[in-house]
Design an enzyme around this catalytic site. Structure first.
Site: not given
Ligand code: GLN
Length: 493
Positions: A184, A160, A85
């Site tokens: 994420s 994400s 990532k």
């Molecule tokens: N969807 C969550 C956010 O927008 C988690 C994102 C993540 O785990 N990086 O913060």
């Protein structure tokens, strides 16, 4: 023999060692598949085909030399391609974190988790797409375009770590690293029908991870099955002096028993995770999987995690607060593009105004407000207290059960653009994943079936801090008797 891109990690390693396949063939097969599918999926932000093939040739020389000497003394994953990532630094490859403010940034060092895998012989073939600074649940917040879900390209892959999930689901790579601050790894794994582990906070080093919410961030793995995810995690984890919150422990061994017997294990099903608004098919598949786990010998009981409803507001205070501090460093001075201006303050303003996307700006503003004098106790202080209550819910539950089974997300993959300009609707996608991050405990997501539209449904098992081994044992047992994790989206016709 199966297509090289269909091999599990264990099969790939076995075939590489026996010489049945070369690392060059495996890497080239992945690159060819990426070439073919990338125009439809956009899972990657950067690829390093030449470097990857060169590393594959070097791996092949070592593999051949070992075969000649009948030696098995080789790095455990020598010659295996993976993707990373784009929020993790890999020296020699760009790291944008999905943000325009880091366009062109070439990190001078490699994240510890990635460095350990390189040590173990893996080949990083590319960097995967992500919501900007990992803020989002759909990969739509990337400054470089959305990733498409391989099961239905009109839908999001989740986020994400959506690029990593899509790449694994589409058989572009056998496994990919992701990060999980509030879901994420697990949510995109669920949307794409792959297996994803978010480990205990502090088990994996955060060194070389572009910080989002430092008390929540963890590096995880997305792979096809639990055995594959464990194969990477056991090599990445363990103490790192470069991360002050790294747990002073060796990496867990994560043994996987040869038979799917779960006798003696207790699984709790929290009533607060089956709320109104959950897609009925998600509930049905998850409850069905719990029944299968009980048929393997696990004892199942209903439990309560009474403070669950506070996780969402608590997370969306703490994460933006920490983000507002972490993102202060992007000001055009040390990283990325710099806006032209005669005046320093004006340069910061223009650089940040042009470099950050709307969601990142929203969170910086929310977080800065929540931390400001006069409001700190009312918001950040209060959120920390509620966070303690959420953690205690889990501690109490783990007095009576070994693991907790729950849906990963209330729905299957939604349509690209579906949440449009409604940030709250997007935040609601995270209700079931945020609690594990707030409590610092591990969560393992894996596919348990499909909905009526052919979209994957995921379930997560959560465990007490450092309870990874039992989560892998349960998911692996489930995957020994089911084949959801082996299903692949039809992308070739
Ligand atoms: N969807 C969550 C956010 O927008 C988690 C994102 C993540 O785990 N990086 O913060």
């Amino acid at each position: 023999m199966a297509e090289p891109t269909d091999l599990s990690i264990a099969e790939a390693v076995q075939s590489l060692r026996s010489g049945e396949i070369s690392s060059r063939e495996l890497v080239a097969a992945c690159l060819a598949r990426i070439d073919r599918l990338e125009p439809r999926l956009h899972a990657f932000l950067a690829l390093a085909p030449e470097a990857a093939l060169q590393q594959a040739d070097r791996a092949d020389e070592r593999l051949a030399a070992a075969r000649r000497r009948s030696s098995t003394d080789l790095p455990p994953l020598l010659g295996l391609p993976v993707a990373v990532k784009d929020v993790l630094c890999v020296q020699g490859m760009p790291a944008t974190s999905g943000s325009a403010i880091l366009k062109g940034f070439l990190p001078p060092y490699t994240a510890t988790t990635v460095a350990r895998l390189l040590q173990a012989g893996v080949i990083v073939i590319g960097k995967t797409n992500t919501d900007e600074f990992a803020m989002g649940s759909s990969t739509e917040n990337s400054a470089y375009g959305v990733t498409h879900n391989p099961w239905d390209t009109g839908r999001v892959p989740g986020g994400s770590s959506g690029g990593s999930a899509a790449a694994v689901a589409a058989r572009m790579v056998p496994a990919a690293l992701g990060t999980d601050t509030g879901g994420s790894v697990r949510q995109p794994a669920s949307f794409c029908g792959v297996t994803g582990i978010k480990p205990t906070y502090g088990l994996n080093s955060r060194y070389g991870l572009v910080a989002y919410g430092s008390s929540l961030d963890s590096v995880g793995v997305l792979a096809r099955g639990a055995a594959d995810a464990a194969a990477l995690l056991r090599l990445m984890a363990g103490y790192d002096p470069a991360d002050a919150t790294s747990l002073d422990l060796p990496a867990p061994k994560l043994p996987l028993p040869p038979d799917p017997d779960l006798t003696g294990l207790k699984i709790g099903v929290p009533e607060e995770y089956f709320i109104q608004g959950i897609q009925p098919e998600v509930e049905e598949r998850v409850r069905g999987a719990v029944i299968q786990l009980s048929e393997l010998g696990a004892e199942v009981r209903t439990i309560s995690l009474p403070h669950t409803e506070y996780a969402l507001p608590v997370y969306y205070l703490i994460a933006p607060a920490e983000a507002s501090a972490n993102l202060a460093r992007y000001d055009g001075v040390r990283f990325g593009p710099r806006a032209a201006s005669e005046d320093g303050i004006d340069m910061f303003r223009k650089t940040r105004g042009a470099g950050f996307g709307a969601e990142v700006k929203r969170r910086i503003m929310l977080g800065t407000y929540a931390l400001s004098a006069g409001y700190y106790d009312a918001y950040y202080g209060q959120a920390q207290k509620a966070r303690t209550l959420i953690r205690r819910d889990f501690e109490a539950a783990f007095e009576t059960v070994d693991a907790i089974a729950a849906p990963v997300a209330p729905t299957t993959a939604f349509r690209i653009g579906q949440h449009g300009d409604d940030p709250l609707a997007m935040y609601l996608e995270d209700v079931f994943t945020l609690p594990a991050n707030l409590a610092g405990i591990p969560g393992l997501a894996f596919p348990v079936g499909f909905d009526g539209q052919g979209l994957p449904v995921g379930m997560q098992l959560m465990g007490p801090a450092l309870g990874e081994e039992r989560l892998f044992r349960m998911a692996h047992a489930y995957q020994m008797v089911t084949d959801w994790h082996l299903r692949a989206p039809r992308l070739d016709e």
